[in-house]
Structure formats: structure tokens, C-alpha cells
Design an enzyme around this catalytic site. Structure first.
Site, PDB file in Angstrom:
ATOM      1  N   TRP A 129       0.836  -1.424  -0.272  1.00 17.13           N
ATOM      2  CA  TRP A 129       0.138  -0.005  -0.200  1.00 17.13           C
ATOM      3  C   TRP A 129       0.934   1.187  -0.041  1.00 17.13           C
ATOM      4  CZ3 TRP A 129      -2.176   2.711   4.861  1.00 17.13           C
ATOM      5  CH2 TRP A 129      -3.068   3.639   4.621  1.00 17.13           C
ATOM      6  N   ASP A 210      -0.024  -5.233   9.581  1.00 16.91           N
ATOM      7  CA  ASP A 210      -1.002  -4.362   9.344  1.00 16.91           C
ATOM      8  C   ASP A 210      -2.481  -5.133   9.092  1.00 16.91           C
ATOM      9  OD1 ASP A 210      -2.981  -2.114   8.515  1.00 16.91           O
ATOM     10  OD2 ASP A 210      -1.698  -1.613   7.044  1.00 16.91           O
ATOM     11  N   LYS A 245     -12.912  -0.816   6.733  1.00 18.50           N
ATOM     12  CA  LYS A 245     -13.796  -1.448   6.007  1.00 18.50           C
ATOM     13  C   LYS A 245     -14.763  -2.222   6.564  1.00 18.50           C
ATOM     14  CE  LYS A 245      -9.839  -0.152   3.998  1.00 18.50           C
ATOM     15  NZ  LYS A 245      -9.730   0.838   3.061  1.00 18.50           N
TER      16      LYS A 245
HETATM   17  C1  LMR Z   1      -7.197   1.648  -0.120  1.00 22.16           C
HETATM   18  O1  LMR Z   1      -5.939   1.255  -0.270  1.00 22.16           O
HETATM   19  O2  LMR Z   1      -7.699   2.231  -1.270  1.00 22.16           O
HETATM   20  C2  LMR Z   1      -7.520   2.265   1.245  1.00 22.16           C
HETATM   21  O3  LMR Z   1      -6.835   1.543   2.227  1.00 22.16           O
HETATM   22  C3  LMR Z   1      -7.842   3.796   1.165  1.00 22.16           C
HETATM   23  C4  LMR Z   1      -6.568   4.414   1.480  1.00 22.16           C
HETATM   24  O4  LMR Z   1      -6.571   5.175   2.532  1.00 22.16           O
HETATM   25  O5  LMR Z   1      -5.742   4.502   0.817  1.00 22.16           O
END
Ligand code: LMR
Length: 399
Positions: A129, A210, A245
Site C-alpha cells: 500500500w 497491518d 472496511k
Molecule cells: C485503499 O488502499 O484504497 C484504502 O486503504 C484507502 C486508502 O486510504 O488508501
């Protein structure tokens, strides 16, 4: 004074989501941000959340500051959900604070470890991420990657991942996704977690797990397997969890940071320092969302309703995975096709190039990230057909 300040380039996820909101097309489909939308494409209010909130609003009262570590009942209920029946809980070895969502937990945790492990570096999966890198770099860490996703198979490079982690210096911080890996949807199985935890323990590494999607993979308990196993085996670790979520409580910013310690004495000291970190960042967390989560988790009928609605959300995601898989049969084969049903959670890594993604957005109003990540939780019975058709056209044009 501010001439040296560059323009913010935007965030690859949140800025695209803003572009989506501005798009005037009525047939647009948002598969960019990690949000579950209902069958009408709206953000759902879960039944249990609705009931809990109605009850809370019926009991108006004063609004004092919460303690710096958060609402005590919330911290207990969240710890129980994350760790289940675990000897680490019984021994008082886990320090838990209420946080501003999962990102807030990552930030408070990152500040804490920077202070006490200033020479350590952070290793994240390749890819991860995007905000993981931003959060740890801004906390002052050097951020590196370990091998993870195998584009050739749409699966995991487990041996390479394990070998890289096995070679890290002691006290390195290893960022892991408990379940529903963001962005790839590729997770470790139980046997792989067992082997990885052995290496983390033997090499004296500090895992930071996480868990933003508990309940969206194999169920609330199975998704927490790695976290519970770390605690059971006495591995010191940090865990961030989020209710954005699985409670559809995105804007309430509800999460938790949990530090698994060697004993109750260490947990007490760690809790104190986490509290100090909260105080110097934002003093204390907000009340409303935490009250909702606590009420649901501590009221058996509401908890049962929440679990069944969450399970139904997962079933819809699974049906959409099958629909997109079946719809793309004529366009892709082998692993490029099977990944749509093999990858888990909200995301699938489509393997589409940035140019193909741009075409999807510009020509068809279908928004996915330029990395190729698609949020399957934005698909429903109405939009899946047009989305498959758009994918098909873009893929056919690139043959
Ligand atoms: C995502 O990865 O789309 C979500 O976790 C929202 C975000 O804050 O990035």
C-alpha cells in the site's frame, strides 16, 4: 516565506478517488479506492452500526475528553476481536491504544519504534500500500522492500521473500499484511506463516502487522491467524487494525494499535509510551465511532448481525470475482485469468499497464489504480457486465 514549498503531487489513491467524484458521467464505476459499495453503488450503513448509533444518539450526555489511550471498553473489545482467546491476553502482555483508523495506528507505532529503535530500517513487501512507505519515511525511517508478488504467476514469491527476510539485520522492522494483501490480494497460507514467524523469531526481527481487512479474507478468526500466532509464540510485534472496511465506518477513524510484549511489565511501560506519543500528536482520540464499535462488539445480537452482514459482503465480492473471471475467458488465459478468483479480499492485481488503465478511465469511466490494482468490492450485479466489456475491449486492443 513559502517559496521553497513544492506543490503536493497528490496521492495515487485518494486523488484518483477525488477525480472520480468530479467525473460527470453517470455510468462511471469506482474500482480505485478500497471501499465496499452496496448493490446500488452506495456506501452501506451496516444494520448493527445503524442500531448501535440510534441507541447512542438516544442517550445524549456530556462529551468529555477520552483518556489518551482511548475508551477502555473499546480497547478491551478490540483486543478480544483481534487476538481471540490468547495466552498473551490472559498474561496481560498486549498494550493496546485506540487510534485514528489503521493509518493512525501505523503512525503512532512508527513514531514509537523510531524513538526506541532509531537505527533500524523498515522492510515492506514489493509492492505494498503506497501509504506504508509515506508513513514510515515521514517518521524518519529508511524504507526498503522484500520480494513478494510474482507477476508471472499472479501469486507469491515465498522462497525469495523468506530468504530476504532471513538475511536482515537484527531489530529490522518487517511490515506484513495479516490478510487480503493490499494491493495484490495474495496472502501467505498457514504453513508459510509458521515458517516466516520462525525466521522472524530466530533473527530477532520486529514484525509490524497491518490488519486493515479482518473478515474480508477467510473469516474474522482465520484472517487474524498470523497475529494470534505471533502472540501465542511470544514474538514481540506491533499490530495495526482498522474498522474502516469491516464496519463501513471510514470517516469515523476507528482503529487500534497493539504491541505484543514479552511480559506484563514491559506491556505497561510500552502502553505508557504509546500514550505519550498520542498526547504529543493529538492528545486523545474521538468518541463517537468508538462507542458504536464497542456497542456492537459487546452486544451479542448486534455482534451476530454485524458478522452475518460482513459475511454477505464477502459473498458478493466472491460472486463478482467469478463474474469477472468468466467474463474475461475470451481475453486472458492461465494465471492471468485465474488470479481473479485466486486472489483474496477487496483487491485484485489485474496486470493491466498504466496505458490500459488510462484507457479504461478515459473511454469507459472505469477507475482502477495505475498500478493495475482493482477494488473488486466496487463491483455489483449492475456494473459488472459493463466493466467486463470495457476490460475486454482494452485487452483486445492490446493483442
Ligand atoms: C485503499 O488502499 O484504497 C484504502 O486503504 C484507502 C486508502 O486510504 O488508501
Amino acid at each position: 516565506m513559502f517559496e521553497h514549498i513544492d506543490a503536493y503531487p497528490g496521492d495515487p489513491i485518494l486523488s484518483l478517488n477525488e477525480d472520480f467524484q468530479k467525473d460527470p458521467r453517470s455510468n462511471k464505476v469506482n474500482l480505485s479506492i478500497g471501499i465496499y459499495f452496496d448493490d446500488e453503488g452506495r456506501l452501506p450503513v451496516m444494520r448493527a452500526v445503524h442500531e448501535a448509533e440510534a441507541a447512542i444518539l438516544n442517550e445524549p450526555g456530556p462529551k468529555p475528553y477520552l483518556p489518551m489511550a482511548g475508551f477502555a471498553h473499546y480497547r478491551d473489545a478490540v483486543q478480544a476481536l483481534v487476538f481471540g482467546e490468547n495466552p498473551a491476553r490472559a498474561d496481560g502482555r498486549i498494550a493496546t491504544v485506540q487510534t485514528l483508523g489503521g493509518s493512525g495506528a501505523l503512525k503512532v507505532g512508527a513514531d514509537f519504534i523510531k524513538r526506541y529503535f532509531p537505527k533500524s530500517q523498515v522492510w515492506v513487501s514489493d509492492p505494498t500500500w503506497e501509504n506504508h512507505r509515506f508513513i514510515f519515511e515521514r517518521a524518519g525511517f529508511e524504507v526498503n522492500t522484500y520480494p513478494y508478488y510474482d507477476e508471472a504467476t499472479g501469486g507469491l514469491k515465498f522462497d525469495a521473500m523468506l530468504a530476504a527476510i532471513d538475511a536482515l539485520p537484527a531489530k529490522s522492522i518487517v511490515l506484513l499484511h495479516a490478510c487480503c494483501h493490499n494491493p495484490t490480494g495474495v496472502d501467505l497460507d498457514r504453513a508459510q506463516w509458521e515458517r516466516l514467524i520462525g525466521v522472524l523469531q530466530a533473527r530477532d526481527l520486529l514484525p509490524f502487522v497491518d490488519m486493515a481487512y479482518q473478515g474480508f479474507g477467510a473469516g474474522l478468526d482465520d484472517d487474524a491467524f498470523a497475529v494470534r500466532e505471533l502472540a501465542r509464540r511470544g514474538v514481540t510485534a506491533l499490530v495495526a487494525n482498522s474498522f474502516s472496511k469491516n464496519f463501513s465506518l471510514y470517516g469515523e477513524r476507528c482503529g487500534g494499535l497493539h504491541v505484543i510484549c514479552e511480559d506484563a511489565d514491559a506491556a505497561g511501560r510500552v502502553l505508557g509510551q504509546l500514550t505519550g506519543s498520542v498526547r504529543s500528536n493529538y492528545s486523545n482520540p474521538p468518541t463517537h465511532g468508538a462507542k458504536i464499535v464497542t456497542r456492537v462488539l459487546t452486544t451479542p445480537a448486534l455482534e451476530a448481525s454485524w458478522k452475518s452482514e460482513l459475511a454477505a459482503m464477502c459473498q458478493r465480492i466472491a460472486r463478482m470475482r467469478v463474474a469477472i473471471h468468466d467474463g474475461l475467458r475470451d481475453h486472458v488465459r492461465g494465471e492471468a485469468l485465474s488470479r481473479y478468483v485466486k486472489q483474496r479480499g477487496m483487491f485484485t492485481y489485474t496486470g493491466l499497464s498504466a496505458a490500459q488503465v488510462d484507457r479504461l478511465r478515459e473511454e469507459f469511466g472505469v477507475y482502477i489504480l495505475r498500478s493495475g490494482r482493482m477494488c473488486v468490492a466496487g463491483l455489483n450485479e449492475t456494473n459488472v457486465g459493463p466493466v467486463v466489456e470495457a476490460f475486454g475491449k482494452v485487452l483486445a486492443a492490446s493483442k
